[in-house]
Design an enzyme around this catalytic site. Structure first.
Site, PDB file in Angstrom:
ATOM      1  N   LYS A  82      10.993  -8.803  -6.781  1.00 43.64           N
ATOM      2  CA  LYS A  82      10.327  -8.840  -5.698  1.00 43.64           C
ATOM      3  C   LYS A  82       8.728  -9.215  -6.149  1.00 43.64           C
ATOM      4  O   LYS A  82       7.779  -8.852  -5.779  1.00 43.64           O
ATOM      5  CB  LYS A  82      10.265  -7.388  -4.978  1.00 43.64           C
ATOM      6  CG  LYS A  82      11.544  -6.942  -4.438  1.00 43.64           C
ATOM      7  CD  LYS A  82      12.102  -8.041  -3.608  1.00 43.64           C
ATOM      8  CE  LYS A  82      11.213  -8.323  -2.533  1.00 43.64           C
ATOM      9  NZ  LYS A  82      11.850  -9.071  -1.624  1.00 43.64           N
ATOM     10  N   SER A  83       8.971 -10.105  -7.271  1.00 47.12           N
ATOM     11  CA  SER A  83       7.690 -10.826  -7.816  1.00 47.12           C
ATOM     12  C   SER A  83       7.462 -12.282  -7.259  1.00 47.12           C
ATOM     13  O   SER A  83       6.229 -12.744  -7.693  1.00 47.12           O
ATOM     14  CB  SER A  83       7.417 -10.413  -9.206  1.00 47.12           C
ATOM     15  OG  SER A  83       7.073  -9.311  -9.611  1.00 47.12           O
ATOM     16  N   SER A 122       6.952  -3.811  -1.679  1.00 45.88           N
ATOM     17  CA  SER A 122       7.832  -5.026  -1.418  1.00 45.88           C
ATOM     18  C   SER A 122       9.199  -4.479  -1.560  1.00 45.88           C
ATOM     19  O   SER A 122      10.101  -4.688  -0.880  1.00 45.88           O
ATOM     20  CB  SER A 122       7.421  -6.120  -2.028  1.00 45.88           C
ATOM     21  OG  SER A 122       8.194  -7.401  -1.777  1.00 45.88           O
ATOM     22  N   ASN A 153       6.473  -8.642   6.433  1.00 51.43           N
ATOM     23  CA  ASN A 153       5.444  -7.519   6.601  1.00 51.43           C
ATOM     24  C   ASN A 153       5.609  -6.156   5.942  1.00 51.43           C
ATOM     25  O   ASN A 153       6.783  -5.855   6.157  1.00 51.43           O
ATOM     26  CB  ASN A 153       4.805  -7.413   8.081  1.00 51.43           C
ATOM     27  CG  ASN A 153       4.210  -8.742   8.661  1.00 51.43           C
ATOM     28  OD1 ASN A 153       3.665  -9.473   8.092  1.00 51.43           O
ATOM     29  ND2 ASN A 153       4.499  -8.734  10.001  1.00 51.43           N
TER      30      ASN A 153
END
Length: 384
Positions: free
Chosen positions: A141-142, A230, A350
């Site tokens: 998630k980076s 995230s 989002n």
């Protein structure tokens, strides 16, 4: 009188004889034509059957060739792997060299009629599968998927499309299995694979080292608090009844104690995992990419990656455009598609609203670990 009757009968017999002769000739003609058609059909069937058998025999021979060469390659790899285990570090590099250079594409060439491979062979180039030269090992998630898709724009980079998870889930299947999941490449191209969980899995650094001590490692990092949110957002999208972020990130619902056993929080302690990688690989073989800058200025970060891999700077700002709605960079074209598109609906998703007190507490928790990470990498990412 009798003479006249005789002559009349004679004329009638001649006419009947002529008619009978015509009928016989007609019957013979049709009979010959019919038999000729049957014989031609039988002959054609026999020829097709013979040709089919010959083709099947050729395919079997080709398959046997591929299987024989593949078995020989597997045996050679197993031998080197045994030597590597017996002799330790000195033989580890040879394992990658042998596994990468053994080429059984000769058998594949006889059965692979793909136009692009035929064209390459005509030019004297022989595509084959190799173990990866470069790994994108994290961080989840980076921006690892974005990095992969962006660098794959380069014609000298070929990458496995999906996460293979060899070093953390399928290591027992062996290097031959791993190589089979790599794309075909030609001389001068780089083979790459991405699995973000490699960075946080304890056994992986040593396993990668034993495959190839010269492996180049790409690590995408971002603010660990944003990364954790995230990570949670992705998990929550798949589970409707998931608890709130604040309930999972802290022990007993109090912001005083951070739950370091919870995956999204634990992964963000980058320094702890990096120290384990540095036991096996020098810092010069690791490139750290800023996840934040990869979004804001993808051309800059991809330029650094190309330099690190020894590639000509082919991928530049002309390849990207920014999607204001998603808040994410998109591509004018990619390896798979020639039309402008973004990476997918999950990119730029989002995030839910998180209590600011929870965010402040997490930033306080991560601060000493971030400073340690800055020291280890020599890079100040300036996270809050």
């Amino acid at each position: 009188m009798y003479g006249s009757i005789w002559c009349h009968n004679l004329n009638l017999s001649s006419r009947n004889l002529a008619i009978a002769l015509v009928v016989c000739v007609t019957l013979v003609y049709f009979s010959y034509s019919f038999n000729a058609c049957i014989l031609a059909s039988i002959s054609r069937s026999l020829q097709e059957s013979t040709l089919s058998n010959l083709l099947m025999l050729q395919v079997r021979n080709d398959s046997d060739t591929v299987a024989t060469v593949a078995t020989a390659a597997s045996t050679a790899i197993d031998v080197v792997a045994t030597n590597a285990s017996a002799n330790g570090v000195s033989t580890a590099t040879n394992l990658s060299t042998t596994a990468s250079t053994i080429d059984f594409s000769a058998g594949l060439a006889s059965v692979d009629g793909a136009p692009k491979y035929q064209m390459l062979r005509q030019q004297g180039l022989r595509p084959s599968r190799h173990l990866p030269d470069t790994l994108i090992i994290g961080v989840k998630k980076s921006g690892t998927r974005a990095l992969l898709e962006f660098i794959r724009l380069h014609p000298d980079v070929r990458a496995a499309g999906s996460e293979v998870h060899f070093f953390d889930r399928h290591y027992q299947r062996g290097l031959r299995w791993y190589r089979h999941h790599m794309p075909y490449t030609i001389e001068g191209q780089i083979t790459m694979e991405k699995t973000p969980s490699y960075f946080v899995t304890k056994e992986v650094p040593q396993r990668v080292y034993h495959m190839n001590t010269a492996t180049k490692l790409l690590i995408v990092v971002r603010d660990p608090v944003t990364r954790a949110i995230s990570d949670y957002t992705q998990a929550a999208s798949k589970k409707a009844d998931m608890k709130r972020f604040e309930q999972l990130a802290f022990v007993n619902g109090s912001y005083s104690v951070v739950d370091t056993n919870w995956g999204p929080v634990k992964i963000g302690v980058y320094a702890r995992f990096l120290e384990h990688w540095l036991l096996y690989f020098p810092l010069s073989q690791l490139l750290f990419i800023s996840g934040e800058r990869l979004i804001m200025d993808p051309a800059y970060e991809i330029g650094r990656v190309q330099d690190f891999l020894g590639l000509k700077r082919v991928v530049t700002e002309k390849h990207f455009y920014f999607n204001a709605t998603k808040g994410f960079p998109c591509l004018f074209k990619s390896e798979a598609r020639s039309t402008p598109h973004c990476l997918g609906k999950t990119k730029g998703r989002n995030h839910p609203h998180i209590d600011t007190n929870a965010i402040d507490r997490l930033r306080e928790f991560y601060r000493p670990f971030n400073n340690k990470f800055y020291q280890l990498t020599g890079i100040n990412f300036a996270w809050p």
